[in-house]
Design an enzyme around this catalytic site. Structure first.
Site, PDB file in Angstrom:
ATOM      1  N   ASP A   1     -29.726   8.150  26.514  1.00  0.00           N
ATOM      2  CA  ASP A   1     -29.849   9.505  27.051  1.00  0.00           C
ATOM      3  C   ASP A   1     -31.129  10.223  26.633  1.00  0.00           C
ATOM      4  O   ASP A   1     -31.494  11.228  27.231  1.00  0.00           O
ATOM      5  CB  ASP A   1     -28.637  10.349  26.635  1.00  0.00           C
ATOM      6  CG  ASP A   1     -28.502  10.498  25.122  1.00  0.00           C
ATOM      7  OD1 ASP A   1     -29.332   9.950  24.373  1.00  0.00           O
ATOM      8  OD2 ASP A   1     -27.532  11.161  24.673  1.00  0.00           O
ATOM      9  N   HIS A   2     -31.834   9.732  25.613  1.00  0.00           N
ATOM     10  CA  HIS A   2     -32.956  10.483  25.034  1.00  0.00           C
ATOM     11  C   HIS A   2     -34.326  10.123  25.621  1.00  0.00           C
ATOM     12  O   HIS A   2     -35.281  10.868  25.413  1.00  0.00           O
ATOM     13  CB  HIS A   2     -33.011  10.249  23.521  1.00  0.00           C
ATOM     14  CG  HIS A   2     -32.220  11.241  22.726  1.00  0.00           C
ATOM     15  ND1 HIS A   2     -30.874  11.459  22.928  1.00  0.00           N
ATOM     16  CD2 HIS A   2     -32.586  12.078  21.717  1.00  0.00           C
ATOM     17  CE1 HIS A   2     -30.449  12.374  22.075  1.00  0.00           C
ATOM     18  NE2 HIS A   2     -31.465  12.777  21.342  1.00  0.00           N
TER      19      HIS A   2
ATOM     20  N   ARG B   1     -30.812  24.457  20.773  1.00  0.00           N
ATOM     21  CA  ARG B   1     -31.907  24.726  19.840  1.00  0.00           C
ATOM     22  C   ARG B   1     -33.070  25.350  20.587  1.00  0.00           C
ATOM     23  O   ARG B   1     -33.324  25.053  21.747  1.00  0.00           O
ATOM     24  CB  ARG B   1     -32.372  23.433  19.159  1.00  0.00           C
ATOM     25  CG  ARG B   1     -31.357  22.928  18.171  1.00  0.00           C
ATOM     26  CD  ARG B   1     -31.926  21.928  17.178  1.00  0.00           C
ATOM     27  NE  ARG B   1     -30.836  21.562  16.289  1.00  0.00           N
ATOM     28  CZ  ARG B   1     -30.380  20.334  16.107  1.00  0.00           C
ATOM     29  NH1 ARG B   1     -30.963  19.324  16.701  1.00  0.00           N
ATOM     30  NH2 ARG B   1     -29.361  20.118  15.305  1.00  0.00           N
TER      31      ARG B   1
ATOM     32  N   ARG C   1     -32.213  13.043  12.903  1.00  0.00           N
ATOM     33  CA  ARG C   1     -33.167  11.926  12.951  1.00  0.00           C
ATOM     34  C   ARG C   1     -33.594  11.478  11.552  1.00  0.00           C
ATOM     35  O   ARG C   1     -34.179  12.219  10.777  1.00  0.00           O
ATOM     36  CB  ARG C   1     -34.378  12.287  13.813  1.00  0.00           C
ATOM     37  CG  ARG C   1     -35.254  13.381  13.276  1.00  0.00           C
ATOM     38  CD  ARG C   1     -36.252  13.856  14.339  1.00  0.00           C
ATOM     39  NE  ARG C   1     -35.560  14.535  15.421  1.00  0.00           N
ATOM     40  CZ  ARG C   1     -36.149  15.432  16.226  1.00  0.00           C
ATOM     41  NH1 ARG C   1     -37.417  15.745  16.063  1.00  0.00           N
ATOM     42  NH2 ARG C   1     -35.476  16.018  17.181  1.00  0.00           N
TER      43      ARG C   1
ATOM     44  N   SER D   1     -32.095  18.269  13.825  1.00  0.00           N
ATOM     45  CA  SER D   1     -31.646  16.959  14.258  1.00  0.00           C
ATOM     46  C   SER D   1     -31.248  16.070  13.094  1.00  0.00           C
ATOM     47  O   SER D   1     -31.680  16.249  11.962  1.00  0.00           O
ATOM     48  CB  SER D   1     -32.764  16.292  15.062  1.00  0.00           C
ATOM     49  OG  SER D   1     -32.503  14.921  15.243  1.00  0.00           O
TER      50      SER D   1
ATOM     51  N   ASP E   1     -26.470  11.547  15.839  1.00  0.00           N
ATOM     52  CA  ASP E   1     -27.050  12.706  16.505  1.00  0.00           C
ATOM     53  C   ASP E   1     -26.377  13.931  15.912  1.00  0.00           C
ATOM     54  O   ASP E   1     -25.162  13.940  15.688  1.00  0.00           O
ATOM     55  CB  ASP E   1     -26.820  12.652  18.018  1.00  0.00           C
ATOM     56  CG  ASP E   1     -27.606  13.727  18.743  1.00  0.00           C
ATOM     57  OD1 ASP E   1     -28.698  13.419  19.269  1.00  0.00           O
ATOM     58  OD2 ASP E   1     -27.142  14.886  18.777  1.00  0.00           O
TER      59      ASP E   1
END
Length: 781
Positions: free
Chosen positions: A129-130, A476, A673, A671, A194
């Site tokens: 999806d990213h 965000r 990440r 995030s 995520d």
């Protein structure tokens, strides 16, 4: 023992070997447009085991339990002996499943490959999806993404097949919507790579965002550690009505708690007002709980969840949840560490921003506030969708607003984009006419993907540096997050308010009181939005986008070319030397807000998420250097020249010089990440010293062998000068709860020291000593 397999509609209950499982009927399989294999390898919910664990813990604690405590403690690895103290002890947990989006899955799967294990130990999925950039529209953007990202998609697909991980192809939708539609259910514990994984709390699940290394632990069958969360209760009374939406609940709560007010806590919604919120509305609220730093958020099981389960083909799961309903709501008399009360009858539509998601304004006041601060009043683009607000109900309410404008001969004054949350949502809103309405009013339907919400947006209507305003239904709004333009003022609100402001073309528009002018010159007001919670004709599943792994993938190969600039196999980080860290350089002393977007930017950098060395070229390029107030410009104290942050870090590393980063409050918010932790480690960083950390980032640093340390006295931040050398003392006797000492050597020859705190437990200290959690895992094999 009764075990229930999460499956899909028209299910038959089959008894065998003393275990009850749910299987898909042949009739439903024949009717459905999509392969049903995605539902069969999924997690098992064992309510009897959950009940047993909860009974053990309740007898030990001898008090009523909150809902979040029930689900979390119900997944304890050792409920009889686990020390439980909210906010202090570390829990060893056994989550039911893992979900990974494609940008973080690359590094997670590379780490899993490095572990040497043959197959994942729990049901796991990858969701593409990213990596899909919004440019012209859904079909063309998806086709372009498949071509550009072919190497990465092939890697994820083949790695999933080899190691037993389900693969949702590009175009399937956003990870969190897919989880809600297929894998979340009351009482499940799921971790996802995520930060918006808490979306699943709208279906009574404990869903927690983590870094890839945490996901590897769970996929490897290792008990997962989480600091025992505190619990913040939010009691809802009254009911939502008119222009007020579920999004306004979390926008209001964000304004109360701020971006760090939920750190270390689960936010648990309860009270009579809950029943006025749809299941997907509850998911919206839980999703954006990430913006207050919460570990996760959750709602109690109720009839709205039951209806959603039935409508998404999981009626038998709803029946089982009814049977164990007492497990899925808080005990009467349970206590919260903090309690917020919110009367939904008095709640007004809100809009938060710019540049931070906790700057809350009633929609009725934002125009005046914008005028006072000089924020651009004209709305250039309105964007609805994202993992936060892309449900059928969201799209229906937005379409109802658009339809009123069309009926009066109006179209949007601003650009308008629509991002469906999943292929199922896209197909259903197209069938039911919502897409046409929003297209007719001037909207463009984008691919089923994250798109502009995460910076995957090829925006052409303004130049970088041009001051402008956009309004989104995203979660965000950090500086430059959506379009890489630091001058873009982004405000987050509900899809229906976004639609109204896109039609009006201005922030200074309150649909509750203000008028629009129809094409014939008549003044009119928009009626409050309406929209069905769920489609009357059931969901249209759309195209089949799921790839189920084969029963045995051991013979399959996963190739990573050594010449690739997108993928790179990992090499282990070096172990701790056994001594203190001496005379390290201050790479950068960061001033102010430093999110994971500042540490490891997304947008165009997403393409390097599987290549650690290449992605490291974006390390801290968005952070503000306290020495000169500049971004990505700092002094190399070996050469005396100024250069970019990654360049100086690489030069230090090449010359055998270790370094630290110094930061402010809530460092690493945003995030999940883990690249924001991997990159400093890769480029020679040894410690990050700040006033406070965001939860996920602190854990990610520990996992990669970096020391996340906090000032005992926050004012010690001011003692550090950019040209200092710093030593960290006490590592030979490193122990839980025992502070370390920092010794500064100033360039004038003077020295001073101060105390550094940490939150390491014994296991995490072993990660540091081994060089990383992955190194330690391999040592124990």
């Amino acid at each position: 023992m009764a075990t229930y397999c999460l499956t899909v509609a028209r299910l038959q209950l089959v008894l065998g070997n003393g275990a009850r499982r749910l299987h898909i009927s042949a009739a439903y399989r024949a009717k459905a447009k999509v392969s049903m294999s995605r539902f069969e390898p999924t997690s098992f919910v064992n309510y009897e085991r959950l009940q047993s664990n909860i009974d053990i813990v309740r007898s030990r604690l001898n008090r009523p339990l909150t809902l979040s405590e029930k689900i979390v403690y119900g997944h304890l690895d050792d409920p009889k002996n686990q020390e439980i103290d909210r906010g202090r002890t570390y829990l060893r947990l056994r989550p039911d499943r893992v979900a990974m989006q494609d940008a973080t899955a690359q590094m997670a799967m590379l780490q899993f490959i490095s572990s040497g294990l043959p197959k994942v130990a729990v049901p796991s999925t990858i969701h593409c999806d990213h990596l899909i950039e919004a440019q012209t529209g859904g079909e063309k953007d998806l086709a372009r993404a498949k071509e550009i990202n072919e190497e990465v998609y092939n890697f994820l697909s083949s790695a999933g097949a080899k190691y037993g991980v389900g693969f949702w192809k590009p175009g399937s939708g956003i990870i969190h919507q897919i989880i809600l539609e297929n894998y979340a259910y009351p009482g499940v514990m799921l971790i996802g790579t995520d930060s918006h994984t808490p979306n699943g709390g709208g279906l009574g699940s404990i869903c927690i965002g983590v870094g890839g290394a945490d996901a590897v632990d769970v996929m490897a069958g290792i008990a997962w550690e989480l600091k025992c969360p505190k619990v913040i209760g939010v009691k809802l009374t009254g009911s939502l009505s008119g222009w007020t939406s579920p999004k306004d609940v979390i926008l209001k709560v964000a304004g109360i708690l701020t971006v760090k007010g939920g750190t270390g806590a689960i936010v648990e919604y309860h009270g009579p007002g809950v029943d006025s919120i749809s299941c997907t509305g509850m998911a919206t609220i839980c999703n954006m709980g990430a913006e207050i730093g919460a570990t996760t958020s959750v709602f109690p099981y109720n009839h709205r969840m039951k209806t959603y389960l039935e409508k998404t083909g999981r009626g038998d799961i709803a029946a089982m949840a009814d049977e164990y309903a007492d497990l899925l709501v808080p005990d009467e008399g349970c206590e919260y560490d903090e309690l917020i009360e919110l009367n939904l009858d008095h709640l007004k539509p809100h809009i938060n921003g710019p540049f931070t998601p906790d700057l809350a304004h009633p929609v009725s006041e934002v125009g005046a506030v914008a005028e006072k601060h000089g924020w651009p009043m004209e709305v250039k683009v309105g964007l609805i969708g994202s993992c936060t607000n892309s449900s059928y109900e969201d799209m229906g309410r937005a379409a109802s607003v658009a339809k009123q404008a069309l009926d009066k001969g109006l179209k949007c004054k601003a650009q308008f984009t629509i991002t469906p949350g999943s292929e199922q949502i896209r197909a259903t809103i197209e069938r039911d006419g919502y897409s046409k309405i929003m297209g007719d009013v001037g909207g463009v339907v984008l691919a089923n993907a994250c798109g502009p919400c995460i910076g995957q947006w090829d925006r052409q209507d303004v130049k970088k540096g041009d001051k402008n305003t956009i309004v989104t239904s995203f979660n965000r709004n950090f500086t430059a997050r959506n379009d890489a333009n630091p001058a873009t003022h982004c405000f987050v609100t509900s899809p229906e308010i976004v639609t109204a402001m896109a039609i009006a073309g201005t922030l200074n528009f309150n649909p509750e009181t203000d008028y629009l002018t129809a094409a014939n010159g008549e003044k009119f007001m928009l009626d409050p939005p309406t929209g069905d919670e769920l489609p009357a004709r059931d969901f249209d599943p759309g195209q089949d986008t799921y790839q189920h792994p084969p029963p045995d993938g051991s013979s399959l190969k996963v190739d990573v070319s050594p010449k690739s600039n997108r993928l790179q196999l990992l090499t282990p980080f070096d172990k701790w030397s056994g001594g203190d860290l001496e005379d390290m350089r201050i790479l950068i002393k960061v001033k102010g807000k430093c999110t994971t977007d500042h540490i490891s930017a997304a947008g165009p950098w997403l393409k390097f998420r599987g290549h650690l060395d290449n992605i490291s070229n974006n390390m801290l390029i968005g952070a503000v250097n306290s020495e000169n107030e500049a971004i990505n410009k700092l002094k190399n104290y070996l050469t005396g020249d100024y250069d970019g942050v990654p360049d100086v870090a690489r030069h230090y590393k090449a010359n055998g010089v270790s370094w630290v980063v110094v930061g402010d409050d809530n460092y690493g918010e945003g995030s999940s990440r883990e690249h924001a932790a991997l990159e400093p480690r890769h480029l020679g960083g040894r410690a990050i010293i700040v006033k406070s950390f965001a939860r996920i980032h602190e854990t990610n640093l520990k996992k990669q062998g970096v020391l996340p340390l906090t000032f005992s006295d926050p004012s010690d931040y001011d003692k550090i000068r950019p040209d200092d050398k710093i030593s960290i003392k006490g590592l030979k006797s490193f122990a839980p709860g025992k502070p370390l000492t920092a010794v500064l050597k100033h360039s004038d020859g003077s020295e001073e020291s101060f105390v550094l705190l940490h939150s390491f437990n014994e296991t995490q200290i072993e990660w540091f000593q081994a060089g990383s959690a992955l190194n330690r895992m391999k040592e124990l094999q």
